[in-house]
Design a protein around this motif. Structure first.
Motif, PDB file in Angstrom:
ATOM      1  N   MET A   1     -15.134   6.149  44.260  1.00  0.00           N
ATOM      2  CA  MET A   1     -15.912   5.213  43.476  1.00  0.00           C
ATOM      3  C   MET A   1     -16.019   5.701  42.041  1.00  0.00           C
ATOM      4  O   MET A   1     -15.805   6.871  41.746  1.00  0.00           O
ATOM      5  N   HIS A   2     -16.372   4.774  41.155  1.00  0.00           N
ATOM      6  CA  HIS A   2     -16.655   5.121  39.760  1.00  0.00           C
ATOM      7  C   HIS A   2     -18.140   4.858  39.534  1.00  0.00           C
ATOM      8  O   HIS A   2     -18.592   3.715  39.577  1.00  0.00           O
ATOM      9  N   HIS A  25     -16.147  11.615  43.601  1.00  0.00           N
ATOM     10  CA  HIS A  25     -16.219  10.381  42.833  1.00  0.00           C
ATOM     11  C   HIS A  25     -15.891  10.644  41.365  1.00  0.00           C
ATOM     12  O   HIS A  25     -16.034  11.766  40.858  1.00  0.00           O
ATOM     13  N   ASP A  65     -18.421   0.874  39.598  1.00  0.00           N
ATOM     14  CA  ASP A  65     -18.847   0.294  40.873  1.00  0.00           C
ATOM     15  C   ASP A  65     -20.360   0.296  40.990  1.00  0.00           C
ATOM     16  O   ASP A  65     -20.961  -0.644  41.509  1.00  0.00           O
ATOM     17  N   VAL A  66     -20.968   1.384  40.532  1.00  0.00           N
ATOM     18  CA  VAL A  66     -22.418   1.562  40.614  1.00  0.00           C
ATOM     19  C   VAL A  66     -22.905   2.163  39.302  1.00  0.00           C
ATOM     20  O   VAL A  66     -22.252   3.056  38.739  1.00  0.00           O
ATOM     21  N   TYR A 108     -21.305  -8.880  34.845  1.00  0.00           N
ATOM     22  CA  TYR A 108     -20.664  -7.931  35.763  1.00  0.00           C
ATOM     23  C   TYR A 108     -21.459  -7.926  37.069  1.00  0.00           C
ATOM     24  O   TYR A 108     -22.072  -6.930  37.444  1.00  0.00           O
ATOM     25  N   ARG A 110     -20.796  -7.793  40.127  1.00  0.00           N
ATOM     26  CA  ARG A 110     -20.408  -6.986  41.286  1.00  0.00           C
ATOM     27  C   ARG A 110     -20.817  -5.521  41.124  1.00  0.00           C
ATOM     28  O   ARG A 110     -20.692  -4.739  42.065  1.00  0.00           O
ATOM     29  N   VAL A 111     -21.262  -5.150  39.939  1.00  0.00           N
ATOM     30  CA  VAL A 111     -21.731  -3.780  39.721  1.00  0.00           C
ATOM     31  C   VAL A 111     -23.127  -3.638  40.311  1.00  0.00           C
ATOM     32  O   VAL A 111     -24.024  -4.417  40.007  1.00  0.00           O
ATOM     33  N   ARG A 112     -23.300  -2.631  41.150  1.00  0.00           N
ATOM     34  CA  ARG A 112     -24.619  -2.385  41.729  1.00  0.00           C
ATOM     35  C   ARG A 112     -25.427  -1.476  40.809  1.00  0.00           C
ATOM     36  O   ARG A 112     -24.897  -0.554  40.199  1.00  0.00           O
TER      37      ARG A 112
END
Length: 233
Positions: A1-2, A25, A65-66, A108, A110-112
């Protein structure tokens, strides 16, 4: 993940960076001014961001991603007294940051987002929130050795949570234990929701290292999307 980490030089944020890197990560660490930071670790980049400016935040979101926000108005890792003073001076900054983060995420979706907040909004009894009662806040601040004026910041954290609760973005709010500081990474703790997790002596406590474990766990396997969680021993 990023994983992006705002407040990456702070007590918790710095440990989230380390924990995420140790798990393989890629991390982008954000600070108010990252130009002077030298960190040779692999899979780690540093960048500057203004957490109170949605445009500044949106510019760094592509590819993440997060995003973990450990925003504090001062640098708690180096000068906690300054952080306390700034928090009291403008307790609205937490809600302002929450609004800016949510605004940035509009493009954005989809970014948590995981926001590291405060423990004062936890229910110490069913329906009883410490932040709602002056005498309860004062007793807690006295025990922790914080000035009573910090009650304004406790309520500021609660307002940030309320801002998030009104949003349909992929947010998670993390309330650490009341007693948190540098310590040991044990990987052994319990997870709670809106009530504090107490140890055998009735204390709400966690090391910053284990808080980082819990945060990266949530980044990897989300269990509390659009919810708050807490941890303790």
């Amino acid at each position: 993940m990023h994983i992006g980490v705002i407040g990456a030089t702070g007590t918790i944020g710095s440990r989230v960076v380390t924990e995420a890197l140790q798990r393989g990560h890629r991390v982008t660490a954000f600070s108010r001014d990252a130009s002077a930071i030298t960190d040779p670790r692999e899979n780690l980049d540093w960048a500057s961001v203004d957490v109170l400016d949605a445009t500044s935040i949106a510019a760094v979101l592509p590819g993440l991603d997060v995003l973990v926000s450990g925003f504090q108005p001062g640098n708690a890792a180096k000068d906690f007294a300054d952080t306390v003073e700034r928090s009291i001076a403008d307790p609205t900054v937490y809600a302002t940051a929450a609004r800016a983060l949510l605004k940035a995420l509009e493009s954005y979706t989809r970014v948590r987002l995981i926001v590291i907040g405060g423990a004062g909004s936890l229910e110490i009894e069913p329906g009883v929130v410490r932040a709602d009662h002056d005498e309860l806040i004062r007793a807690s601040l006295d025990e922790l050795g914080l000035p009573r004026g910090y009650a304004a910041a406790v309520r500021g954290h609660r307002e940030a949570l309320n801002v998030l609760r009104a949003s349909n973005r992929l947010w998670t709010y993390f309330s650490p234990a009341e007693q948190i500081g540098p310590g040991e990474r044990t990987g052994r703790f319990r997870i709670g929701g809106d009530q504090p997790v107490l140890d055998a002596d009735g204390r709400s406590r966690i090391s910053a290292e284990d808080a980082a474990v819990a945060l990266v766990d949530e980044a990897e396997m989300p269990r509390f999307v659009q919810r708050r969680f807490t941890v303790g021993y």
